[in-house]
Each structure stands twice: as structure tokens, then as C-alpha cells.
Design a protein around this motif. Structure first.
Motif, PDB file in Angstrom:
ATOM      1  N   ASP A 177       0.832  -1.204   0.000  1.00  0.00           N
ATOM      2  CA  ASP A 177       0.000   0.000   0.000  1.00  0.00           C
ATOM      3  C   ASP A 177       0.870   1.259   0.000  1.00  0.00           C
ATOM      4  OD1 ASP A 177      -2.572   1.204   0.035  1.00  0.00           O
ATOM      5  OD2 ASP A 177      -2.342   1.626   2.167  1.00  0.00           O
ATOM      6  N   LEU A 178       1.906   1.263   0.827  1.00  0.00           N
ATOM      7  CA  LEU A 178       2.807   2.414   0.898  1.00  0.00           C
ATOM      8  C   LEU A 178       3.603   2.579  -0.395  1.00  0.00           C
ATOM      9  CD1 LEU A 178       4.173   1.999   4.548  1.00  0.00           C
ATOM     10  CD2 LEU A 178       2.614   3.774   3.721  1.00  0.00           C
ATOM     11  N   MET A 179       4.085   1.461  -0.939  1.00  0.00           N
ATOM     12  CA  MET A 179       4.892   1.535  -2.162  1.00  0.00           C
ATOM     13  C   MET A 179       4.065   2.020  -3.347  1.00  0.00           C
ATOM     14  SD  MET A 179       7.604  -1.653  -2.076  1.00  0.00           S
ATOM     15  CE  MET A 179       6.391  -2.944  -1.824  1.00  0.00           C
ATOM     16  N   MET A 180       2.822   1.554  -3.458  1.00  0.00           N
ATOM     17  CA  MET A 180       1.994   1.994  -4.581  1.00  0.00           C
ATOM     18  C   MET A 180       1.671   3.480  -4.476  1.00  0.00           C
ATOM     19  SD  MET A 180      -0.549  -1.034  -5.840  1.00  0.00           S
ATOM     20  CE  MET A 180      -1.542  -1.125  -4.364  1.00  0.00           C
ATOM     21  N   ALA A 181       1.472   3.954  -3.245  1.00  0.00           N
ATOM     22  CA  ALA A 181       1.195   5.376  -3.061  1.00  0.00           C
ATOM     23  C   ALA A 181       2.411   6.232  -3.411  1.00  0.00           C
ATOM     24  CB  ALA A 181       0.766   5.639  -1.621  1.00  0.00           C
ATOM     25  N   LYS A 182       3.608   5.711  -3.148  1.00  0.00           N
ATOM     26  CA  LYS A 182       4.826   6.495  -3.360  1.00  0.00           C
ATOM     27  C   LYS A 182       5.436   6.294  -4.740  1.00  0.00           C
ATOM     28  CE  LYS A 182       9.243   7.604  -1.165  1.00  0.00           C
ATOM     29  NZ  LYS A 182      10.130   7.367   0.007  1.00  0.00           N
ATOM     30  N   TYR A 183       5.432   5.031  -5.221  1.00  0.00           N
ATOM     31  CA  TYR A 183       6.155   4.719  -6.456  1.00  0.00           C
ATOM     32  C   TYR A 183       5.254   4.350  -7.635  1.00  0.00           C
ATOM     33  CZ  TYR A 183      10.000   4.263  -3.110  1.00  0.00           C
ATOM     34  OH  TYR A 183      10.917   4.487  -2.125  1.00  0.00           O
ATOM     35  N   GLY A 184       4.005   4.010  -7.377  1.00  0.00           N
ATOM     36  CA  GLY A 184       3.135   3.555  -8.449  1.00  0.00           C
ATOM     37  C   GLY A 184       3.160   2.040  -8.586  1.00  0.00           C
ATOM     38  N   LEU A 185       2.249   1.514  -9.389  1.00  0.00           N
ATOM     39  CA  LEU A 185       2.067   0.064  -9.505  1.00  0.00           C
ATOM     40  C   LEU A 185       3.273  -0.631 -10.133  1.00  0.00           C
ATOM     41  CD1 LEU A 185       0.096  -2.345  -9.183  1.00  0.00           C
ATOM     42  CD2 LEU A 185      -0.703  -1.851 -11.508  1.00  0.00           C
ATOM     43  N   ALA A 186       3.779  -0.106 -11.238  1.00  0.00           N
ATOM     44  CA  ALA A 186       4.853  -0.783 -11.969  1.00  0.00           C
ATOM     45  C   ALA A 186       6.110  -0.927 -11.118  1.00  0.00           C
ATOM     46  CB  ALA A 186       5.170  -0.018 -13.252  1.00  0.00           C
ATOM     47  N   LYS A 187       6.534   0.146 -10.480  1.00  0.00           N
ATOM     48  CA  LYS A 187       7.753   0.085  -9.672  1.00  0.00           C
ATOM     49  C   LYS A 187       7.547  -0.792  -8.441  1.00  0.00           C
ATOM     50  CE  LYS A 187      11.523   2.989  -8.036  1.00  0.00           C
ATOM     51  NZ  LYS A 187      12.028   4.383  -7.893  1.00  0.00           N
ATOM     52  N   THR A 188       6.330  -0.813  -7.908  1.00  0.00           N
ATOM     53  CA  THR A 188       6.039  -1.684  -6.768  1.00  0.00           C
ATOM     54  C   THR A 188       6.256  -3.146  -7.136  1.00  0.00           C
ATOM     55  OG1 THR A 188       4.441  -0.147  -5.800  1.00  0.00           O
ATOM     56  CG2 THR A 188       4.229  -2.464  -5.187  1.00  0.00           C
ATOM     57  N   PHE A 189       5.762  -3.552  -8.298  1.00  0.00           N
ATOM     58  CA  PHE A 189       5.966  -4.933  -8.741  1.00  0.00           C
ATOM     59  C   PHE A 189       7.455  -5.243  -8.912  1.00  0.00           C
ATOM     60  CE2 PHE A 189       1.455  -5.405 -10.339  1.00  0.00           C
ATOM     61  CZ  PHE A 189       1.185  -6.535  -9.588  1.00  0.00           C
ATOM     62  N   ARG A 190       8.224  -4.297  -9.429  1.00  0.00           N
ATOM     63  CA  ARG A 190       9.656  -4.549  -9.615  1.00  0.00           C
ATOM     64  C   ARG A 190      10.372  -4.679  -8.270  1.00  0.00           C
ATOM     65  NH1 ARG A 190       8.832  -1.046 -14.104  1.00  0.00           N
ATOM     66  NH2 ARG A 190       9.491   0.808 -12.942  1.00  0.00           N
ATOM     67  N   ILE A 191      10.000  -3.842  -7.313  1.00  0.00           N
ATOM     68  CA  ILE A 191      10.593  -3.946  -5.973  1.00  0.00           C
ATOM     69  C   ILE A 191      10.267  -5.306  -5.361  1.00  0.00           C
ATOM     70  CG2 ILE A 191      10.515  -3.036  -3.616  1.00  0.00           C
ATOM     71  CD1 ILE A 191      10.007  -0.261  -4.860  1.00  0.00           C
ATOM     72  N   LEU A 192       9.015  -5.733  -5.509  1.00  0.00           N
ATOM     73  CA  LEU A 192       8.621  -7.048  -5.000  1.00  0.00           C
ATOM     74  C   LEU A 192       9.414  -8.159  -5.685  1.00  0.00           C
ATOM     75  CD1 LEU A 192       4.728  -6.620  -4.784  1.00  0.00           C
ATOM     76  CD2 LEU A 192       6.356  -6.645  -2.886  1.00  0.00           C
ATOM     77  N   GLY A 193       9.712  -7.980  -6.957  1.00  0.00           N
ATOM     78  CA  GLY A 193      10.508  -8.964  -7.677  1.00  0.00           C
ATOM     79  C   GLY A 193      11.917  -9.078  -7.123  1.00  0.00           C
ATOM     80  N   TYR A 194      12.544  -7.935  -6.841  1.00  0.00           N
ATOM     81  CA  TYR A 194      13.901  -7.962  -6.282  1.00  0.00           C
ATOM     82  C   TYR A 194      13.906  -8.560  -4.868  1.00  0.00           C
ATOM     83  CZ  TYR A 194      15.424  -5.038 -10.187  1.00  0.00           C
ATOM     84  OH  TYR A 194      15.714  -4.553 -11.439  1.00  0.00           O
ATOM     85  N   ILE A 195      12.882  -8.248  -4.087  1.00  0.00           N
ATOM     86  CA  ILE A 195      12.777  -8.849  -2.752  1.00  0.00           C
ATOM     87  C   ILE A 195      12.643 -10.366  -2.868  1.00  0.00           C
ATOM     88  CG2 ILE A 195      11.322  -9.037  -0.693  1.00  0.00           C
ATOM     89  CD1 ILE A 195      10.605  -6.079  -1.085  1.00  0.00           C
ATOM     90  N   ALA A 196      11.829 -10.815  -3.824  1.00  0.00           N
ATOM     91  CA  ALA A 196      11.641 -12.253  -4.023  1.00  0.00           C
ATOM     92  C   ALA A 196      12.964 -12.942  -4.355  1.00  0.00           C
ATOM     93  CB  ALA A 196      10.618 -12.498  -5.132  1.00  0.00           C
ATOM     94  N   ILE A 197      13.753 -12.341  -5.227  1.00  0.00           N
ATOM     95  CA  ILE A 197      15.057 -12.923  -5.575  1.00  0.00           C
ATOM     96  C   ILE A 197      15.941 -13.026  -4.336  1.00  0.00           C
ATOM     97  CG2 ILE A 197      17.192 -12.555  -6.874  1.00  0.00           C
ATOM     98  CD1 ILE A 197      15.466 -11.205  -9.046  1.00  0.00           C
ATOM     99  N   GLY A 198      15.970 -11.955  -3.542  1.00  0.00           N
ATOM    100  CA  GLY A 198      16.821 -11.930  -2.356  1.00  0.00           C
ATOM    101  C   GLY A 198      16.433 -12.944  -1.303  1.00  0.00           C
TER     102      GLY A 198
END
Length: 434
Positions: A177-198
Motif C-alpha cells: 500500500d505504501l509503495m503503490m502510493a509512493k512509487y506507483g504500480l509498476a515500480k512496486t511490482f519490480r521492488i517485490l521482484g527484487y525482494i523475491a530474488i533476495g
């Protein structure tokens, strides 16, 4: 069985028969790694309520809610529906291969979703592809503990593993919720992707099946359907499927039903996170109790208590008039606390009950058969209840909530009818009760 000498640096202890017993540190490392995988897989699917609200008001505002909810329903049910295939796949080719394939699919899904702009693109990425990935990691992570823990501690170990998904469902909705408000949907998905890899890469490294156990399962037919000839298994399958139709709707509808009764969106979102967070206690607790009360008894109680929570707390909450906001807040909060602690643990018990009743060899295949049937109920539940509730100003919240609660109760009653005679048989033979 007497144990031979052990080396403090080794992860196993040699026995007189030549079998290796895993050391305590190795056991709990596997539990932690498996829980971390589910933190990503199940945790991400449990955040769909946040994405759904965004889609309904922004990206997919022109699509009906019952259509949008299919994205989350598919992601949340495929790992059950495909259980017969993915469980057998893990048994035949090895847990490690299944884990790597599933992790890769989940990461690809997140980065693909970041460039998706239509319903079908999100359905294929966030829904179908992520659900497929979760299906391939779910069976290995939820059955591997049996290789490291005996029947006496299997329930507790698996409860801790499954709680990884609940922890993700508690933490991630707020983060998304915080990431979408600050970065938007597309960047939120990419951040989640990097977290998943880590998280997924080191976790899979530590998820090492015991060699002797892994090699024993790599034989037999592609699909092992022998259990479908067992009347007890069919009864278990029917009870769990009925109950699970009523399981998932609360995760998708608790926030919107609270807002419909005048509760603010922030508190309504907090209710979902609280329910997920408290289910950590519930899943570990029910696992611990199952090792003492009996596996089937614990599963039955969990179904029944969940249904009771729907009828006693959620149903009165949605039946209130709009001006009774304070009472609504109290009832909604009591509901999520009650079902979070007492009525959410059954997810961790499916592999435990199957192993206890039908043996632990090829456990991923056996549990997968159960999960496949249960998965169709999980897929149908949210859409069916949403169809009962309807849309617009005249939503039938009471009918939808009552339906979900009654399904949980019916599943629990059917399971109790099966467990009672089975427990008598186990007591006569001197074995632990189910």
C-alpha cells in the motif's frame, strides 16, 4: 535406536543402521528456509486485497469487481488445484528442481506484471504465472519437514513453516500500500521482484531434502491415484473441499465489508493484516496441539471454530445499520482475532493429517491429491460468495457471510464423523490418534 558419535560441525548424526538423523540445527534451518519461501509465495497472494482495491479505482475501473477478483483467486488456488501434478513432480524429479522452477516462475511473474496494463495481462502474470510458480514450491516446502521431524513434532514444524505465508500476509499489505502510493504500480511490482530474488535464492540453497528420503520417492507412475480407492481418503477429501469453499472469501471481502459498514479504509485494511498476523499464532498453536490431541481432531476443531467465528462475529457485524460504526468496529475486530487465532491453522495440517493416516512415503503426491480437490473449492469460493453478495447499493452481505460460515461448519462436521471411528481404531492398535 542408539546413536553413534557425532561431529559438532556435521548436519547429520550417524545411527547404527547406517541411516542419518539430521542434527537439530539442520532441522530448524530447513524449517526457516521453507517458511521464507512461503513468506514470498503465499504472502504475495495474500496482499491481493490491496491490489484489488487499486485496480477497481484506477487501472481496471471499467471492469466489474467479480472479474478483477479472478486474478487473486487463480493465484491463491492454483497451488492447491495443481497439487496432484506438482506433488508427484516433486517426488519424481526431486524437491530441488521443483523449487528452482517455481521460484523462477514467481520472479518472472512479478516483473511481467510490472509492465501489464490490462486485465488479461495481469491475469496471465500476477494470477496464472505467479500461481504456477507457487504451485511448484508449495508441495516441497510443506512436506519436507516430515523428512526431518518424526510424527510427534511434525505438526509443530509444519505449523511454523506455513506461518511464513501468514507473516507475509501480515507485513506485505502495508508495504505494498505504501509503495503503490509512493512509487506507483509498476515500480512496486519490480521492488517485490527484487525482494523475491533476495529471499528465494538463499532459501532454496538451504532446503536440502534428505538424500535417502528423496531417492526412495523417485519411482512409480506419473500420477499415483491409489488413494482415490480409499474410502477414508475420499471422505477426508470431501470434508476439506467443502470447508475450503468457505475459507478464502474472508481474505478478499473483510476490508470491503468493513468499509460498507462505515469503517474507514485504513482500519479496514488493518483488519486484513491483523487477521494474517494472528494466524501465525493459530498455525503454530494448532500444529503443537495436533501433536498432542491428534491430527484429525485438531483439523476438525479448526474448521468448526472458523465457521463459528463467521456466524457469531462477522454475520452480526455486516447486519448492523450504517450508523452503528463503533459496534461494527468491535465485531469486525473480534472476528479477525477469533478466526486468526483459532480458525486459520488448518492449512498447516493437510500434509500432517495425510502423513498420519496414509503414511509419509511419497507424501507430496498424496497431499497433492487432496490439495487438488481442495483447490477447486478455494477457486470457487470467493467468486461464489461474491455472486451471492452482489454489487451496487443493495449488497447481500449477510447471505454471503452466512454461506461461507456454514460451509466451514459442514466440513468440520463431516470430518468429525470420519475422525471418531478412526481414532477408535488407532487406540485399539496402540497408535497415536489421528
Amino acid at each position: 535406536m542408539p546413536e553413534g558419535p557425532s561431529d559438532i560441525n556435521n548436519t547429520t548424526v550417524q545411527t547404527e543402521t547406517g541411516d542419518e538423523k539430521p542434527a537439530e540445527a539442520s532441522k530448524w534451518t530447513v524449517v526457516t528456509a521453507a517458511g521464507a519461501v512461503l513468506f514470498i509465495g503465499v504472502g504475495y497472494t495474500n496482499t491481493f486485497g490491496v491490489f484489488s482495491n487499486y485496480y477497481q479505482t484506477h487501472l481496471l475501473a471499467g471492469d466489474p469487481p467479480e472479474k478483477i477478483i479472478l486474478i487473486g483467486s487463480v493465484a491463491s488456488s492454483l497451488y492447491f488445484i495443481l497439487g496432484a501434478f506438482t506433488g508427484r513432480f516433486a517426488d519424481l524429479v526431486g524437491y530441488r528442481v521443483s523449487l528452482i522452477l517455481g521460484a523462477a516462475l514467481m520472479v518472472v511473474a512479478l516483473f511481467t506484471a510490472s509492465v501489464s496494463t490490462t486485465f488479461w495481462q495481469l491475469f496471465m502474470s500476477q494470477g496464472l504465472t505467479f500461481g504456477l510458480g507457487l504451485a511448484f514450491v508449495y508441495m516441497p516446502t510443506t512436506t519436507i519437514s516430515r523428512q526431518y521431524f518424526g510424527a510427534r513434532m511434525h505438526g509443530l514444524a509444519n505449523g511454523i513453516i506455513i506461518s511464513g505465508g501468514a507473516l507475509g500476509g501480515c507485513v506485505l499489505p502495508y508495504c505494498v500500500d505504501l509503495m503503490m502510493a509512493k512509487y506507483g504500480l509498476a515500480k512496486t511490482f519490480r521492488i517485490l521482484g527484487y525482494i523475491a530474488i533476495g529471499v528465494l535464492v538463499p532459501s532454496i540453497f538451504f532446503l536440502k531434502p534428505r538424500a535417502s528420503q528423496d531417492s526412495r520417492t523417485r519411482r512409480g507412475q506419473v500420477f499415483d491415484v491409489e488413494l482415490l480407492k480409499n474410502k477414508r481418503f475420499l471422505w477426508l477429501l470431501a470434508a476439506c473441499t467443502i470447508a475450503m469453499i468457505g475459507f478464502l472469501p474472508r481474505y478478499f471481502l473483510i476490508s470491503s465489508s468493513a468499509e460498507a459498514k462505515g469503517i474507514g479504509s485504513t482500519y479496514a485494511s488493518w483488519l486484513l493484516g491483523l487477521m494474517n498476523g494472528l494466524s501465525i499464532i493459530g498455525r503454530i498453536g494448532i500444529g503443537y496441539l495436533s501433536d498432542r490431541l491428534g491430527k484429525g481432531t485438531a483439523l476438525t476443531l479448526s474448521f468448526l471454530l472458523c465457521g463459528i467465528g463467521h456466524v457469531v462475529f462477522w454475520l452480526p457485524a455486516v447486519s448492523l445499520q450504517d450508523e452503528n460504526t463503533e459496534t461494527a468496529i468491535a465485531l469486525f475486530t473480534l472476528f479477525v482475532v477469533f478466526v486468526g487465532v483459532l480458525g486459520s491453522g488448518f492449512i498447516s495440517l493437510f500434509p500432517v493429517v495425510v502423513a498420519d493416516m496414509f503414511g509419509s512415503e511419497n507424501l507430496a503426491s498424496k497431499t497433492g491429491l487432496l490439495n487438488t480437490a481442495v483447490g477447486f473449492g478455494t477457486l470457487a469460493g470467493p467468486s461464489a460468495v461474491y455472486a451471492i453478495i452482489g454489487s451496487g447499493l443493495h449488497r447481500k452481505w449477510m447471505a454471503g457471510v452466512l454461506t461461507a460460515g456454514l460451509l466451514m461448519l459442514v466440513g468440520g462436521i463431516l470430518l468429525s464423523a470420519m475422525s471418531a471411528p478412526w481414532n477408535k481404531i488407532r487406540r485399539r492398535t496402540g497408535a497415536e490418534s489421528v
